[in-house]
Write a protein that holds these residues in place. Structure first.
Motif, PDB file in Angstrom:
ATOM      1  N   GLN A   1      -6.405  -7.889  30.941  1.00  0.00           N
ATOM      2  CA  GLN A   1      -5.230  -7.419  31.677  1.00  0.00           C
ATOM      3  C   GLN A   1      -5.044  -5.916  31.530  1.00  0.00           C
ATOM      4  O   GLN A   1      -4.675  -5.232  32.492  1.00  0.00           O
ATOM      5  CB  GLN A   1      -3.987  -8.145  31.169  1.00  0.00           C
ATOM      6  CG  GLN A   1      -3.984  -9.641  31.453  1.00  0.00           C
ATOM      7  CD  GLN A   1      -2.752 -10.307  30.892  1.00  0.00           C
ATOM      8  OE1 GLN A   1      -1.687 -10.304  31.500  1.00  0.00           O
ATOM      9  NE2 GLN A   1      -2.889 -10.876  29.707  1.00  0.00           N
TER      10      GLN A   1
ATOM     11  N   LYS B   1      -7.675 -10.045  35.150  1.00  0.00           N
ATOM     12  CA  LYS B   1      -6.736 -11.153  35.053  1.00  0.00           C
ATOM     13  C   LYS B   1      -6.747 -11.713  33.633  1.00  0.00           C
ATOM     14  O   LYS B   1      -7.732 -11.594  32.904  1.00  0.00           O
ATOM     15  CB  LYS B   1      -7.103 -12.262  36.042  1.00  0.00           C
ATOM     16  CG  LYS B   1      -6.988 -11.852  37.507  1.00  0.00           C
ATOM     17  CD  LYS B   1      -7.343 -13.019  38.413  1.00  0.00           C
ATOM     18  CE  LYS B   1      -7.206 -12.637  39.884  1.00  0.00           C
ATOM     19  NZ  LYS B   1      -7.577 -13.777  40.775  1.00  0.00           N
ATOM     20  N   ALA B   2      -5.643 -12.348  33.274  1.00  0.00           N
ATOM     21  CA  ALA B   2      -5.573 -13.010  31.978  1.00  0.00           C
ATOM     22  C   ALA B   2      -6.483 -14.228  31.965  1.00  0.00           C
ATOM     23  O   ALA B   2      -6.698 -14.881  32.994  1.00  0.00           O
ATOM     24  CB  ALA B   2      -4.139 -13.431  31.695  1.00  0.00           C
TER      25      ALA B   2
END
Length: 217
Positions: free
Chosen positions: A201, A206-207
């Motif tokens: 992140q 993205k996580a």
């Protein structure tokens, strides 16, 4: 900044005023980028001691890492988290800072006889430490069930490792301590996964999937 006023004859008068102070930028960022690596390095060092990478008499081998890197790093992460209003994160990092720093104090104190504890009482002194932290980590686990399940798994593994270390210490069982060391490596690996999620992140990605919380309400 300037203002325009009228004088007694009605002519405009320009007066200068001090410019307003620039607003102080808010503290931002993700404190886990410091907290998680600090936690991981101490966990790896402790795991190596427990599995017997160093002789049993060299229990202090992990202390330089645990005190100077893990303890200090977690204190910094806790302060950072508190500054950005992440109370739960600050609490978690602060609790683990206390654990690692007190572990370092325990080992240094026993090996240098800082606390005037006779050898016959050293075993149960370690038991006091482990039982106390078993209670606190158990409390932390139950109190954070609203977090993604990856965190719950991490805390449960830490609790299991503490139980094994307690048993291995009181029974003076090298085999049980080695099993505890393996569990320590496993929860260190969970910490690595959590760090990759935070780092992804922070670098525009993205996580990683962390799972649904066990407690939703």
């Amino acid at each position: 900044m300037t203002t325009i006023d009228a004088d007694a004859q009605g002519a405009p008068e320009v007066r200068s005023q001090p410019a307003a102070e620039a607003a102080v930028p808010a503290v931002t960022g993700d404190p886990s980028l410091i907290g998680l690596p600090s936690f991981i390095v101490g966990s790896v060092a402790l795991g190596l001691v427990l599995v017997g990478y160093v002789p049993a008499a060299a229990v202090g081998a992990s202390i330089p890492v645990i005190v100077a890197a893990t303890g200090l790093g977690l204190v910094i992460a806790a302060v950072w988290a508190a500054a950005v209003g992440q109370s739960a994160v600050a609490g978690v990092f602060g609790i683990f800072a206390g654990f690692w720093l007190s572990y370092g104090m325990l080992v240094l104190g026993l090996t240098h006889n800082w606390f005037a504890i006779v050898a016959a009482d050293a075993l149960h002194t370690q038991g006091v430490f482990l039982i106390s932290w078993l209670v606190v980590i158990g409390m932390l686990t139950l109190a954070t069930l609203r977090l993604p399940i990856a965190y719950t798994v991490l805390f449960v593994l830490i609790e299991i490792a503490l139980v094994l270390v307690l048993i291995g210490t009181l029974q003076q069982s090298a085999g049980t301590l080695k099993v505890a060391g393996v569990v320590v490596f496993v929860f260190a690996a969970v910490g690595v996964y959590l760090f990759f999620s935070s780092a992804s992140q922070a670098t525009g990605g993205k996580a990683l999937p962390l799972g649904q919380p066990l407690l939703h309400s």
